[in-house]
Write a protein that holds these residues in place. Sequence first.
Motif, mmCIF file in Angstrom:
data_model
loop_
_atom_site.group_PDB
_atom_site.id
_atom_site.type_symbol
_atom_site.label_atom_id
_atom_site.label_comp_id
_atom_site.label_asym_id
_atom_site.label_seq_id
_atom_site.Cartn_x
_atom_site.Cartn_y
_atom_site.Cartn_z
ATOM 1 N N GLY A 141 1.683 4.823 -11.685
ATOM 2 C CA GLY A 141 1.554 6.361 -11.548
ATOM 3 C C GLY A 141 0.485 6.666 -10.578
ATOM 4 N N LYS A 142 -0.648 5.838 -10.467
ATOM 5 C CA LYS A 142 -1.512 5.874 -9.583
ATOM 6 C C LYS A 142 -1.065 5.550 -8.209
ATOM 7 C CE LYS A 142 -5.348 4.691 -12.672
ATOM 8 N NZ LYS A 142 -6.673 4.036 -13.071
ATOM 9 N N GLN A 143 -0.326 4.722 -8.052
ATOM 10 C CA GLN A 143 0.170 4.342 -6.672
ATOM 11 C C GLN A 143 1.187 5.538 -6.018
ATOM 12 O OE1 GLN A 143 -0.625 1.962 -4.639
ATOM 13 N NE2 GLN A 143 -1.303 0.355 -5.901
ATOM 14 N N MET A 154 -3.313 15.469 1.985
ATOM 15 C CA MET A 154 -4.291 15.649 1.284
ATOM 16 C C MET A 154 -5.370 14.633 1.881
ATOM 17 S SD MET A 154 -3.096 17.013 -2.175
ATOM 18 C CE MET A 154 -4.653 17.083 -3.102
ATOM 19 N N ILE A 155 -4.929 13.347 2.060
ATOM 20 C CA ILE A 155 -5.707 12.507 2.462
ATOM 21 C C ILE A 155 -5.109 11.522 3.664
ATOM 22 C CG2 ILE A 155 -6.601 11.788 0.044
ATOM 23 C CD1 ILE A 155 -4.440 9.653 -0.266
ATOM 24 N N ASN A 156 -6.054 10.630 4.505
ATOM 25 C CA ASN A 156 -5.289 9.819 5.431
ATOM 26 C C ASN A 156 -4.950 8.730 5.263
ATOM 27 O OD1 ASN A 156 -7.872 8.624 5.516
ATOM 28 N ND2 ASN A 156 -8.677 10.046 6.859
ATOM 29 N N GLU A 157 -4.399 7.837 6.190
ATOM 30 C CA GLU A 157 -4.069 6.516 5.734
ATOM 31 C C GLU A 157 -5.234 5.767 5.315
ATOM 32 O OE1 GLU A 157 -1.238 3.820 4.954
ATOM 33 O OE2 GLU A 157 -0.806 5.831 5.802
ATOM 34 N N GLN A 158 -6.360 5.739 5.835
ATOM 35 C CA GLN A 158 -7.494 4.998 5.591
ATOM 36 C C GLN A 158 -7.870 5.234 4.093
ATOM 37 O OE1 GLN A 158 -8.945 2.388 7.128
ATOM 38 N NE2 GLN A 158 -10.471 1.948 5.690
ATOM 39 N N GLN A 159 -8.043 6.585 3.717
ATOM 40 C CA GLN A 159 -8.576 6.850 2.353
ATOM 41 C C GLN A 159 -7.173 6.269 1.349
ATOM 42 O OE1 GLN A 159 -8.543 10.947 3.089
ATOM 43 N NE2 GLN A 159 -10.781 11.117 3.040
ATOM 44 N N ALA A 160 -5.882 6.320 1.788
ATOM 45 C CA ALA A 160 -4.788 5.847 0.754
ATOM 46 C C ALA A 160 -5.187 4.465 0.702
ATOM 47 C CB ALA A 160 -3.630 6.229 1.445
ATOM 48 N N GLU A 162 -7.995 2.687 0.929
ATOM 49 C CA GLU A 162 -9.056 2.556 0.116
ATOM 50 C C GLU A 162 -8.588 2.674 -1.575
ATOM 51 O OE1 GLU A 162 -12.129 4.836 1.635
ATOM 52 O OE2 GLU A 162 -12.478 3.829 3.400
ATOM 53 N N ARG A 163 -8.176 3.658 -1.849
ATOM 54 C CA ARG A 163 -7.643 4.047 -3.101
ATOM 55 C C ARG A 163 -6.775 2.856 -3.841
ATOM 56 N NH1 ARG A 163 -6.351 10.482 -3.923
ATOM 57 N NH2 ARG A 163 -8.450 11.167 -3.094
ATOM 58 N N ARG A 164 -5.944 2.533 -2.878
ATOM 59 C CA ARG A 164 -5.025 1.419 -3.400
ATOM 60 C C ARG A 164 -5.868 -0.025 -3.555
ATOM 61 N NH1 ARG A 164 -1.679 2.940 1.076
ATOM 62 N NH2 ARG A 164 -0.024 4.370 0.363
#
Length: 677
Positions: A141-143, A154-160, A162-164
């Motif tokens: 679900g988080k992914q 809402m976010i860029n590739e770098q932020q995505a 980091e979240r992963r």
Amino acid sequence: MKARDLVVLVGIIGIVLMMVIPLPLWLLDFLLIMNIAAALLIILIGMNTQDALQFSIFPSLLLITTLFRLALSVSTTRNILANADAGSVVRTFGEFVAGGNIVVGFVVFLILVVVQFIVITKGSERVAEVSARFTLDAMPGKQMSIDADLNAGMINEQQAKERREKIAREADFYGAMDGASKFVKGDAIASIIMLVINIIGGLIIGVAMHDMSIAEAGSLYSILTIGDGLVSQIPALLISTAAGIVVTRASSEGNLAQDLTAQMFSYPKLLYIVAGTIAALGIFTPIHVMTTFPIAILLAFAAYRMQQNFTRKQAEEVQLEEEQQIEEVRSPESVIGLLQVDPIEFEFGYGLIPLADAQQGGDLLDRIILIRRQCALELGVVVPVIRIRDNIQLRPNEYVIKIKGNTVARGDLLLNHYLAMSPGIEDDSITGIDTLEPAFGLPALWIDESTKERAELSGYTVVDPPSVVATHLTEVIKKHAHELLGRQETKALIENVKENYPALVDDLIPNVLSLGDVQKVLVKLLREKISIRDLVTILETLADYGTYTKDTEILTEYVRQALSRQITQQYTTSGESLKVITVGPTLEKKIAESVQQSDQGSYLALDPTSTQVIYQRINDQVTKLIQAGQQPVVLTSPTIRMYLRQLLERTMQDIPVLSYSELEPNVEIQSMGVVNL
């Protein structure tokens, strides 16, 4: 390899060597103190982390510290059994904690072991296990949430990325903590086993090898064993507590101390209750007041100070908010907000505030909800939110209705009166303040409560001020509904249709017509008060005829013909004939001959004299129908309907113009007059 990396490697190797190489007592004392210091540092770090991942090395650190304690226990056990001495640290812990009583020392040691093994370690292990399961279950679900935010921009590739990575680290951390908790449990079990070995082995060695009596050997080795157990179990207890703190901490913006004080001491009124309860214990129970009153006074004083701080903090927040608002007004960007125009506004003077104030019995907000529902049912449009505000620049009893910032209607109300409209036969006994009914402009009277019943008996239509406002607002919205329907609103309506008729919408937009073309047709229908609720039929008609012409005027005529049943029912009552003003052949011919064609479409080009004559003759027929109490309807042929409507739109906007094709064949038409040139 860096120096700190080399130090860590040497330290791990040293821990292993401690298990097989005897250590001098001074070095053993130093390492035992280091063990206590490391345990204190770990628990303090655990208390000051805001997120478990800030201490992600903790599972590995837990294994290293456990191994270090076991190596120290092996070294102290070797010295106790071989030399009957384990250094000053072990001896001091044994003598100080036991206080000269071996039984007390054993009990304290066992309590520490039980607390660590059953309470803290067991709970931490369970929390880590559950957290690991929930973290793994929540990963898909988080992914998906991250992917959705990334696709939405809402976010860029770098932020995505980091979240992963954070999600993966969380799963790894709680999984590792689930396994690392077993180390602490094993450490507690090993401490109990070493206690038994030291006591039994010490008695045997003391009596057999050192020629001690059983009492002397028991006393010496018991003190050393208790000291060894305490000096290892206290750091183990601290580290177990740190493990529990880390795995039970939810992510927050503060450390444990900040969260604890902010959340535990946020309710000063509850502290007063606790203080009163403690004071009551001293008064009504054998507990002495000298014990309870100091605590009660301390709690009450803390509650008082907390309440003062809370009030001061609220005042500071209000002041800060006001300063921010002032700064926003001063900033160059503050004018951007002034560019927003509300679709519908209802402003009133201060005398009409009770209309909108629910505490004073006002139900204007509830009536507006009903108005929006009524317009959705009758017109098929979603009326935007109506902004309600008081305006000190208006007269106390005055109100205005604005469409896109422009005043389109206004009126006056007397809140303690009723609006009475005559049935046509005046009653001289009904007296009041002369006025005009705001929605339809009919003569009316403002009457008081005492006259209301008599007016109703005389046939007057009597309504209260909120109903007057609601009726006026409803009529204004219906009249200006076409101004409220833009492309964005049209798209929302079409998206609603698309849920059940996707093929229709996909075939029409944008293959046949653009969204703007559809919006123009809907606006033309609403301008003549034709409901667009049957949007499926409208879109079907546009899809059929949109391939032959892009002229929205002609497409509107096709749509009106497709809505013939709806239009017929709108202007006729069941069982009654439709009374109309018929356009004569000479007028139809004149209009047909005056139609001009251009690149932008066709238009009516009449000379001013003919236009004035047409206005006058249609107005005469309309006046006759109104005086007879009939609704005026102009009926003409389909070919000139839209041109005649264009001609009458400015001076007779409320007069419906219908064509024969827009009426059902079974409707009875009664001509009340003919207009010719």
